[in-house]
Design a protein around this motif. Sequence first.
Motif, PDB file in Angstrom:
ATOM      1  N   PRO A 171       1.005  -1.398  -0.478  1.00  0.00           N
ATOM      2  CA  PRO A 171      -0.406   0.335   0.131  1.00  0.00           C
ATOM      3  C   PRO A 171       1.050   1.711   0.078  1.00  0.00           C
ATOM      4  CG  PRO A 171      -0.302  -0.847   2.586  1.00  0.00           C
ATOM      5  CD  PRO A 171       0.602  -1.793   0.801  1.00  0.00           C
ATOM      6  N   VAL A 172       0.557   2.513  -0.694  1.00  0.00           N
ATOM      7  CA  VAL A 172       0.871   3.308  -0.806  1.00  0.00           C
ATOM      8  C   VAL A 172       0.808   4.368   0.507  1.00  0.00           C
ATOM      9  CG1 VAL A 172       1.424   5.620  -2.146  1.00  0.00           C
ATOM     10  CG2 VAL A 172       0.903   3.711  -2.914  1.00  0.00           C
ATOM     11  N   PRO A 173       1.965   4.897   1.230  1.00  0.00           N
ATOM     12  CA  PRO A 173       1.909   5.384   2.694  1.00  0.00           C
ATOM     13  C   PRO A 173       1.332   6.444   2.367  1.00  0.00           C
ATOM     14  CG  PRO A 173       4.258   5.116   1.931  1.00  0.00           C
ATOM     15  CD  PRO A 173       3.393   4.589   0.596  1.00  0.00           C
ATOM     16  N   SER A 174       0.190   7.226   3.634  1.00  0.00           N
ATOM     17  CA  SER A 174       0.355   7.907   3.065  1.00  0.00           C
ATOM     18  C   SER A 174       0.600   9.484   3.673  1.00  0.00           C
ATOM     19  CB  SER A 174      -1.891   8.439   4.518  1.00  0.00           C
ATOM     20  OG  SER A 174      -0.547   8.091   5.493  1.00  0.00           O
ATOM     21  N   LYS A 175       0.109  10.343   2.954  1.00  0.00           N
ATOM     22  CA  LYS A 175       0.986  12.000   3.481  1.00  0.00           C
ATOM     23  C   LYS A 175       1.699  12.148   4.919  1.00  0.00           C
ATOM     24  CE  LYS A 175      -0.721  14.601  -0.099  1.00  0.00           C
ATOM     25  NZ  LYS A 175      -1.564  15.956  -0.751  1.00  0.00           N
ATOM     26  N   GLU A 176       0.982  11.007   5.979  1.00  0.00           N
ATOM     27  CA  GLU A 176       1.058  11.789   7.509  1.00  0.00           C
ATOM     28  C   GLU A 176       2.266  10.905   7.471  1.00  0.00           C
ATOM     29  OE1 GLU A 176      -2.173  11.104   6.747  1.00  0.00           O
ATOM     30  OE2 GLU A 176      -3.191  13.032   6.651  1.00  0.00           O
ATOM     31  N   GLU A 177       2.319   8.768   6.813  1.00  0.00           N
ATOM     32  CA  GLU A 177       3.135   8.778   7.060  1.00  0.00           C
ATOM     33  C   GLU A 177       4.658   8.767   7.142  1.00  0.00           C
ATOM     34  OE1 GLU A 177       0.698   3.966   7.407  1.00  0.00           O
ATOM     35  OE2 GLU A 177       0.948   5.101   5.309  1.00  0.00           O
ATOM     36  N   VAL A 178       4.441   9.276   5.838  1.00  0.00           N
ATOM     37  CA  VAL A 178       5.063   9.691   5.151  1.00  0.00           C
ATOM     38  C   VAL A 178       6.444  10.936   5.602  1.00  0.00           C
ATOM     39  CG1 VAL A 178       6.672  10.839   3.008  1.00  0.00           C
ATOM     40  CG2 VAL A 178       5.559   9.007   2.174  1.00  0.00           C
ATOM     41  N   LEU A 179       5.803  11.854   5.882  1.00  0.00           N
ATOM     42  CA  LEU A 179       5.674  12.399   7.122  1.00  0.00           C
ATOM     43  C   LEU A 179       6.659  12.365   8.594  1.00  0.00           C
ATOM     44  CD1 LEU A 179       6.536  15.773   7.472  1.00  0.00           C
ATOM     45  CD2 LEU A 179       3.441  15.899   8.325  1.00  0.00           C
ATOM     46  N   LEU A 180       5.964  11.127   9.257  1.00  0.00           N
ATOM     47  CA  LEU A 180       6.270  10.704  10.625  1.00  0.00           C
ATOM     48  C   LEU A 180       7.819  10.362  10.285  1.00  0.00           C
ATOM     49  CD1 LEU A 180       2.688   9.979  11.824  1.00  0.00           C
ATOM     50  CD2 LEU A 180       4.431  11.470  12.564  1.00  0.00           C
ATOM     51  N   GLY A 181       7.834   9.615   8.855  1.00  0.00           N
ATOM     52  CA  GLY A 181       9.627   8.553   8.681  1.00  0.00           C
ATOM     53  C   GLY A 181      10.211   9.458   8.683  1.00  0.00           C
ATOM     54  N   GLU A 182      10.144  10.774   7.618  1.00  0.00           N
ATOM     55  CA  GLU A 182      11.040  11.901   7.476  1.00  0.00           C
ATOM     56  C   GLU A 182      10.978  12.696   9.248  1.00  0.00           C
ATOM     57  OE1 GLU A 182       9.519  14.795   5.058  1.00  0.00           O
ATOM     58  OE2 GLU A 182       9.447  13.015   2.893  1.00  0.00           O
ATOM     59  N   ILE A 183      10.023  12.565   9.930  1.00  0.00           N
ATOM     60  CA  ILE A 183      10.436  13.185  11.088  1.00  0.00           C
ATOM     61  C   ILE A 183      11.568  11.715  12.652  1.00  0.00           C
ATOM     62  CG2 ILE A 183       9.926  13.840  13.350  1.00  0.00           C
ATOM     63  CD1 ILE A 183       7.135  15.040  11.508  1.00  0.00           C
ATOM     64  N   ARG A 184      11.316  10.762  11.630  1.00  0.00           N
ATOM     65  CA  ARG A 184      11.957   9.720  12.614  1.00  0.00           C
ATOM     66  C   ARG A 184      13.085   9.601  11.850  1.00  0.00           C
ATOM     67  NH1 ARG A 184      10.041   4.965  10.195  1.00  0.00           N
ATOM     68  NH2 ARG A 184      11.719   5.705   8.495  1.00  0.00           N
ATOM     69  N   ASP A 185      13.740   9.942  10.824  1.00  0.00           N
ATOM     70  CA  ASP A 185      15.051  10.128  10.165  1.00  0.00           C
ATOM     71  C   ASP A 185      15.825  11.171  10.764  1.00  0.00           C
ATOM     72  OD1 ASP A 185      14.021   7.517   9.622  1.00  0.00           O
ATOM     73  OD2 ASP A 185      13.792   8.435   7.211  1.00  0.00           O
ATOM     74  N   LEU A 186      15.160  12.206  10.991  1.00  0.00           N
ATOM     75  CA  LEU A 186      16.024  13.759  11.861  1.00  0.00           C
ATOM     76  C   LEU A 186      16.000  13.310  12.764  1.00  0.00           C
ATOM     77  CD1 LEU A 186      13.520  16.333   9.410  1.00  0.00           C
ATOM     78  CD2 LEU A 186      16.194  15.818   9.509  1.00  0.00           C
ATOM     79  N   LEU A 187      15.115  12.815  13.720  1.00  0.00           N
ATOM     80  CA  LEU A 187      15.760  12.724  14.458  1.00  0.00           C
ATOM     81  C   LEU A 187      17.120  11.341  14.913  1.00  0.00           C
ATOM     82  CD1 LEU A 187      11.765  12.872  16.839  1.00  0.00           C
ATOM     83  CD2 LEU A 187      13.795  14.154  17.398  1.00  0.00           C
ATOM     84  N   LYS A 188      16.671  10.820  14.430  1.00  0.00           N
ATOM     85  CA  LYS A 188      17.573   9.109  14.513  1.00  0.00           C
ATOM     86  C   LYS A 188      19.080   9.904  13.874  1.00  0.00           C
ATOM     87  CE  LYS A 188      15.376   5.303  13.397  1.00  0.00           C
ATOM     88  NZ  LYS A 188      15.656   3.712  12.473  1.00  0.00           N
ATOM     89  N   GLU A 189      19.619  11.220  13.432  1.00  0.00           N
ATOM     90  CA  GLU A 189      20.440  11.648  13.139  1.00  0.00           C
ATOM     91  C   GLU A 189      20.849  12.956  13.975  1.00  0.00           C
ATOM     92  OE1 GLU A 189      19.937  13.836   9.099  1.00  0.00           O
ATOM     93  OE2 GLU A 189      19.098  12.263   7.905  1.00  0.00           O
ATOM     94  N   ARG A 190      20.106  13.084  14.526  1.00  0.00           N
ATOM     95  CA  ARG A 190      20.215  13.875  15.869  1.00  0.00           C
ATOM     96  C   ARG A 190      21.253  13.431  16.992  1.00  0.00           C
ATOM     97  NH1 ARG A 190      15.829  18.928  16.016  1.00  0.00           N
ATOM     98  NH2 ARG A 190      16.469  19.567  14.666  1.00  0.00           N
ATOM     99  N   GLY A 191      20.897  12.344  16.815  1.00  0.00           N
ATOM    100  CA  GLY A 191      21.075  11.122  18.400  1.00  0.00           C
ATOM    101  C   GLY A 191      20.752  11.186  19.036  1.00  0.00           C
TER     102      GLY A 191
END
Length: 134
Positions: free
Chosen positions: A114-134
């Motif tokens: 299934p194609v992820p919704s806009k909210e899921e994509v946005l949450l994934g990006e936020i998760r990735d940014l938080l991982k980078e900050r450590g």
Amino acid sequence: MGFIQEFKDFAMRGNVVDLAVGIIIGGAFGKVVTALVDGVLMPPIGLLIGGVNFDQLAFELRAATAESAAVSLNYGAFLQTIVDFVIIAFSIFVVIKALNSLKRKSEEAPKAPPVPSKEEVLLGEIRDLLKERG
């Protein structure tokens, strides 16, 4: 709604028409199988077992007299009917098995994720940014 209109609606419903077509085709198929058994299969079988005509196989329970007709068990016709039944049942089994196989293949076809919704994509990006900050 009038009685006649209700009947028309009922009679033209898909399931009723499909059932009627199935019954007609089944009856015709039964006649074909009976002709195959009576005219093609049973004569050679009768020849192999000593020239027996299956229609005439019977046990005579009481001989005919001047006062009454003979009483007999006509098992030859029964044997032919059994052969008819086995052929029809096997044919139906093969058709249903083929249909089920086709149905399973269509069900087993891999589905696209299934194609992820806009909210899921946005949450994934936020998760990735938080991982980078450590």
